[in-house]
Design a protein around this motif. Structure first.
Motif, mmCIF file in Angstrom:
data_model
loop_
_atom_site.group_PDB
_atom_site.id
_atom_site.type_symbol
_atom_site.label_atom_id
_atom_site.label_comp_id
_atom_site.label_asym_id
_atom_site.label_seq_id
_atom_site.Cartn_x
_atom_site.Cartn_y
_atom_site.Cartn_z
ATOM 1 N N ARG A 157 0.836 -1.219 0.000
ATOM 2 C CA ARG A 157 0.000 0.000 0.000
ATOM 3 C C ARG A 157 0.857 1.250 0.000
ATOM 4 O O ARG A 157 0.536 2.231 -0.670
ATOM 5 N N ALA A 158 1.937 1.228 0.739
ATOM 6 C CA ALA A 158 2.815 2.408 0.804
ATOM 7 C C ALA A 158 3.404 2.728 -0.567
ATOM 8 O O ALA A 158 3.480 3.904 -0.968
ATOM 9 N N GLU A 159 3.803 1.699 -1.297
ATOM 10 C CA GLU A 159 4.379 1.920 -2.631
ATOM 11 C C GLU A 159 3.333 2.467 -3.600
ATOM 12 O O GLU A 159 3.591 3.378 -4.384
ATOM 13 N N ILE A 160 2.140 1.906 -3.553
ATOM 14 C CA ILE A 160 1.082 2.361 -4.458
ATOM 15 C C ILE A 160 0.724 3.812 -4.174
ATOM 16 O O ILE A 160 0.588 4.640 -5.091
ATOM 17 N N ILE A 161 0.548 4.145 -2.891
ATOM 18 C CA ILE A 161 0.184 5.513 -2.519
ATOM 19 C C ILE A 161 1.274 6.491 -2.925
ATOM 20 O O ILE A 161 0.999 7.589 -3.439
ATOM 21 N N LYS A 162 2.537 6.097 -2.752
ATOM 22 C CA LYS A 162 3.663 6.956 -3.143
ATOM 23 C C LYS A 162 3.581 7.309 -4.628
ATOM 24 O O LYS A 162 3.682 8.488 -5.005
ATOM 25 N N TRP A 163 3.374 6.295 -5.464
ATOM 26 C CA TRP A 163 3.345 6.532 -6.909
ATOM 27 C C TRP A 163 2.064 7.238 -7.338
ATOM 28 O O TRP A 163 2.068 8.052 -8.271
ATOM 29 N N ALA A 164 0.964 6.983 -6.658
ATOM 30 C CA ALA A 164 -0.296 7.658 -6.999
ATOM 31 C C ALA A 164 -0.157 9.166 -6.838
ATOM 32 O O ALA A 164 -0.549 9.946 -7.725
ATOM 33 N N TYR A 165 0.418 9.595 -5.731
ATOM 34 C CA TYR A 165 0.566 11.043 -5.505
ATOM 35 C C TYR A 165 1.675 11.641 -6.367
ATOM 36 O O TYR A 165 1.614 12.815 -6.750
ATOM 37 N N ALA A 166 2.680 10.832 -6.694
ATOM 38 C CA ALA A 166 3.756 11.334 -7.564
ATOM 39 C C ALA A 166 3.259 11.587 -8.982
ATOM 40 O O ALA A 166 3.759 12.482 -9.684
ATOM 41 N N LEU A 167 2.238 10.818 -9.412
ATOM 42 C CA LEU A 167 1.786 10.884 -10.799
ATOM 43 C C LEU A 167 0.481 11.639 -10.996
ATOM 44 O O LEU A 167 0.071 11.879 -12.138
ATOM 45 N N LYS A 168 -0.186 12.015 -9.917
ATOM 46 C CA LYS A 168 -1.559 12.543 -10.028
ATOM 47 C C LYS A 168 -1.668 13.788 -10.900
ATOM 48 O O LYS A 168 -2.701 13.998 -11.543
ATOM 49 N N ASN A 169 -0.626 14.603 -10.958
ATOM 50 C CA ASN A 169 -0.688 15.814 -11.768
ATOM 51 C C ASN A 169 -0.251 15.581 -13.216
ATOM 52 O O ASN A 169 -0.337 16.487 -14.047
ATOM 53 N N GLU A 170 0.223 14.378 -13.494
ATOM 54 C CA GLU A 170 0.674 14.067 -14.851
ATOM 55 C C GLU A 170 -0.374 13.311 -15.659
ATOM 56 O O GLU A 170 -0.243 13.196 -16.882
ATOM 57 N N VAL A 171 -1.401 12.782 -14.983
ATOM 58 C CA VAL A 171 -2.362 11.905 -15.661
ATOM 59 C C VAL A 171 -3.791 12.339 -15.364
ATOM 60 O O VAL A 171 -4.045 13.145 -14.467
ATOM 61 N N ASP A 172 -4.713 11.779 -16.126
ATOM 62 C CA ASP A 172 -6.129 12.087 -15.934
ATOM 63 C C ASP A 172 -6.843 11.045 -15.077
ATOM 64 O O ASP A 172 -7.838 11.350 -14.408
ATOM 65 N N VAL A 173 -6.347 9.811 -15.132
ATOM 66 C CA VAL A 173 -6.984 8.694 -14.426
ATOM 67 C C VAL A 173 -5.892 7.846 -13.789
ATOM 68 O O VAL A 173 -4.802 7.697 -14.351
ATOM 69 N N ILE A 174 -6.186 7.286 -12.605
ATOM 70 C CA ILE A 174 -5.246 6.380 -11.935
ATOM 71 C C ILE A 174 -5.963 5.065 -11.653
ATOM 72 O O ILE A 174 -7.033 5.047 -11.038
ATOM 73 N N VAL A 175 -5.371 3.958 -12.103
ATOM 74 C CA VAL A 175 -5.913 2.639 -11.786
ATOM 75 C C VAL A 175 -4.805 1.802 -11.158
ATOM 76 O O VAL A 175 -3.616 2.051 -11.371
ATOM 77 N N CYS A 176 -5.188 0.808 -10.378
ATOM 78 C CA CYS A 176 -4.235 -0.054 -9.694
ATOM 79 C C CYS A 176 -4.561 -1.510 -9.979
ATOM 80 O O CYS A 176 -5.709 -1.931 -9.836
ATOM 81 N N LEU A 177 -3.554 -2.275 -10.376
ATOM 82 C CA LEU A 177 -3.680 -3.719 -10.512
ATOM 83 C C LEU A 177 -3.206 -4.325 -9.200
ATOM 84 O O LEU A 177 -2.015 -4.326 -8.894
ATOM 85 N N SER A 178 -4.129 -4.806 -8.418
ATOM 86 C CA SER A 178 -3.817 -5.254 -7.066
ATOM 87 C C SER A 178 -3.854 -6.774 -6.958
ATOM 88 O O SER A 178 -4.897 -7.388 -7.185
ATOM 89 N N HIS A 179 -2.723 -7.358 -6.559
ATOM 90 C CA HIS A 179 -2.740 -8.771 -6.171
ATOM 91 C C HIS A 179 -2.531 -8.840 -4.657
ATOM 92 O O HIS A 179 -1.603 -9.479 -4.150
ATOM 93 N N LEU A 180 -3.433 -8.161 -3.947
ATOM 94 C CA LEU A 180 -3.297 -8.006 -2.496
ATOM 95 C C LEU A 180 -4.449 -8.614 -1.716
ATOM 96 O O LEU A 180 -4.310 -8.911 -0.527
ATOM 97 N N GLY A 181 -5.605 -8.762 -2.344
ATOM 98 C CA GLY A 181 -6.763 -9.285 -1.623
ATOM 99 C C GLY A 181 -7.728 -8.190 -1.230
ATOM 100 O O GLY A 181 -7.374 -7.006 -1.129
ATOM 101 N N ILE A 182 -8.962 -8.571 -0.968
ATOM 102 C CA ILE A 182 -10.041 -7.611 -0.763
ATOM 103 C C ILE A 182 -9.815 -6.698 0.439
ATOM 104 O O ILE A 182 -10.099 -5.507 0.384
ATOM 105 N N THR A 183 -9.301 -7.229 1.548
ATOM 106 C CA THR A 183 -9.085 -6.385 2.729
ATOM 107 C C THR A 183 -8.088 -5.281 2.440
ATOM 108 O O THR A 183 -8.304 -4.110 2.800
ATOM 109 N N GLU A 184 -6.986 -5.630 1.793
ATOM 110 C CA GLU A 184 -5.979 -4.631 1.433
ATOM 111 C C GLU A 184 -6.548 -3.621 0.433
ATOM 112 O O GLU A 184 -6.233 -2.424 0.505
ATOM 113 N N ASP A 185 -7.370 -4.080 -0.492
ATOM 114 C CA ASP A 185 -7.989 -3.165 -1.454
ATOM 115 C C ASP A 185 -8.881 -2.153 -0.753
ATOM 116 O O ASP A 185 -8.884 -0.957 -1.085
ATOM 117 N N GLU A 186 -9.643 -2.627 0.223
ATOM 118 C CA GLU A 186 -10.522 -1.718 0.978
ATOM 119 C C GLU A 186 -9.704 -0.689 1.740
ATOM 120 O O GLU A 186 -10.043 0.511 1.762
#
Length: 454
Positions: A157-186
């Motif tokens: 989660r820490a890695e995903i959040i880091k990259w999400a905020y690093a890229l948010k001003n460069e893109v229009d949409v952010i999606v995540c391919l998660s192989h973490l399980g439903i609890t982690e996704d929530e």
């Protein structure tokens, strides 16, 4: 202008190829139709595409799976634990060398050398109308296993959040391919609502029409090729906002059969059989398997476990043997049919008092007929728990190889890694453990039999 963007998604196939051809035919036909309408589409996989319990995947060490993904024109994939921790370091390092798609994984790093060139923390997709979509991904953190195999896995989660905020001003949409399980996704949706979609997998959950969590759309496509997912995003270019997002699952069994589907399935099975057909040893007699008590095969395997680990005692379930060991020349194909599981050996360090508790738990009368799913087990039923070297008398005194157990002394118990996750024996989860990687049960059994029957 309102632009429709489509994502087709698959997950947790585990090399169940029964509906693969019809699923990909459906995706290809639909993507062609959408292209004619001027709408952009992408195809992604969320990991655990391969599973070495499948003969074709075993024979090709996953390269056959990569060829399938190439042939189906995937755009982006990520890794599941079956890609990550069931292959030796070098095998995983080169798994995607010939990939014709992007491989995104943000929380895995080689501890031995630079990351392979195919491994990227993110990618940016661009639609034909210029909409930019950041694709992030992470896999479940099986830290002990990855470390033993020469990889470092970090907090997903820490890695995903880091990259999400690093890229948010460069893109229009952010999606995540998660192989973490439903609890982690929530949790990720709660912590990082700037992500628009989390494609979910690993826990094999099913969301027929997706689910909204804190404004984030979560998906879940089951397992074993049950479903093909189709996500639709509607992006408003005037407001630069994503105005609508929806997901739908299609049941693959109900899709029209693809041309040549049966012949293709038989062909890859035959290819695998030929690749694994070379005899590796000669068995002078037949070794029977039994699921509710010891057998000639379980006795032989226990000897293998003792030699491989030099442990004080051995414990495993009889259900791991799917077939008996035939008399005559025996190939890797034959052994794979007996032990198809992606399971490793583990030695657990426990005191005599703890061992007594474990022994009593192992006598659970409900376990033998349990139809176990997951934890690496690929058999039919769990079978009786077999203890070698451990006995208990009528006074409930425990012995190891005839010697009374000292309650305070530490002992080394050789067992299967599936028992160390805490589901059957909670105490194992916190005990000191030695994992023997990357060899599976069938690998060490072949090595033992080659020497034993030489």
């Amino acid at each position: 202008m309102r632009e429709k963007i489509h994502f087709f998604h698959t997950n947790d196939l585990h090399s169940h190829f029964t509906y693969w051809k019809r699923s990909q035919y459906f995706i290809e036909a639909t993507r062609k139709m959408l292209a004619e309408l001027g709408e952009t589409s992408f195809l992604v996989d969320l990991g655990d595409h391969l599973d070495r319990s499948n003969l074709y995947t075993e024979a090709t060490l996953g390269q056959g799976n990569i060829k399938m993904l190439n042939d189906a024109h995937y755009d982006v994939v990520t890794l599941g634990n079956n890609e990550g921790i069931t292959l030796a370091h070098d095998e995983l390092y080169h798994l995607y060398d010939d990939a014709q798609f992007e491989v995104v994984i943000g929380n895995l790093f080689s501890a031995q050398q630079k990351n392979p060139q195919w491994m990227k923390p993110y990618t940016i997709l661009t639609t034909q109308y210029g909409t930019k979509i950041a694709v992030l991904a992470a896999t479940a953190s099986f830290e002990v296993f990855y470390k033993e195999l020469g990889w470092e896995v970090t907090t997903p989660r820490a890695e995903i959040i880091k990259w999400a905020y690093a890229l948010k001003n460069e893109v229009d949409v952010i999606v995540c391919l998660s192989h973490l399980g439903i609890t982690e996704d929530e949790l990720l949706a709660q912590e990082c609502p700037i992500i628009d979609v989390i494609f979910g997998s690993h826990t094999h959950h099913v969301f027929e029409n997706g689910r909204i969590e804190n404004g984030v759309l979560l998906t879940g496509g089951g397992k074993f090729g049950q479903f093909t997912g189709h996500l639709i995003l509607e992006f408003n270019h005037a407001t630069k906002k994503l105005e609508k997002k929806s997901d739908r699952l299609y049941e693959n069994a109900l899709l029209p059969e693809a041309s040549g589907e049966t012949e293709w399935l038989l062909d890859i099975q035959q290819q695998a059989k030929q690749m694994l057909a070379q005899p590796v040893f000669y068995a002078a007699k037949f070794y029977n398997k039994e699921w509710f008590h010891r057998s000639q095969l379980s006795d032989l395997f226990a000897e293998c476990m003792y030699e491989y680990t030099n442990a004080d005692c051995v414990m495993f379930n009889a259900g791991i043997f799917v077939e008996s060991l035939k008399k005559g020349f025996v190939s890797k194909y034959d052994i794979h049919k007996i032990l198809p599981h992606p399971i490793n050996v583990c030695v657990v360090h426990i005191t005599g008092a703890e061992l007594k508790e474990i022994f009593v738990q192992s006598e659970n009368k409900d376990w033998p007929r349990l139809e176990l799913k997951g934890l690496g087990f690929r058999g039919v039923i769990f079978g009786k728990m077999l203890n070698y070297g451990i006995t208990m008398n009528h006074e409930r005194e425990l012995f190891i190889n005839g010697v009374p157990v000292n309650a305070e002394q530490e002992y080394r118990l050789a067992t299967l890694d599936l028992f160390t996750f805490g589901f059957f024996f909670p105490r194992f989860k916190y005990a000191k453990k030695e994992y023997f990687l990357p060899q599976f049960l069938r690998d060490i059994f072949i090595e033992y039999c080659v020497k034993e029957f030489a």
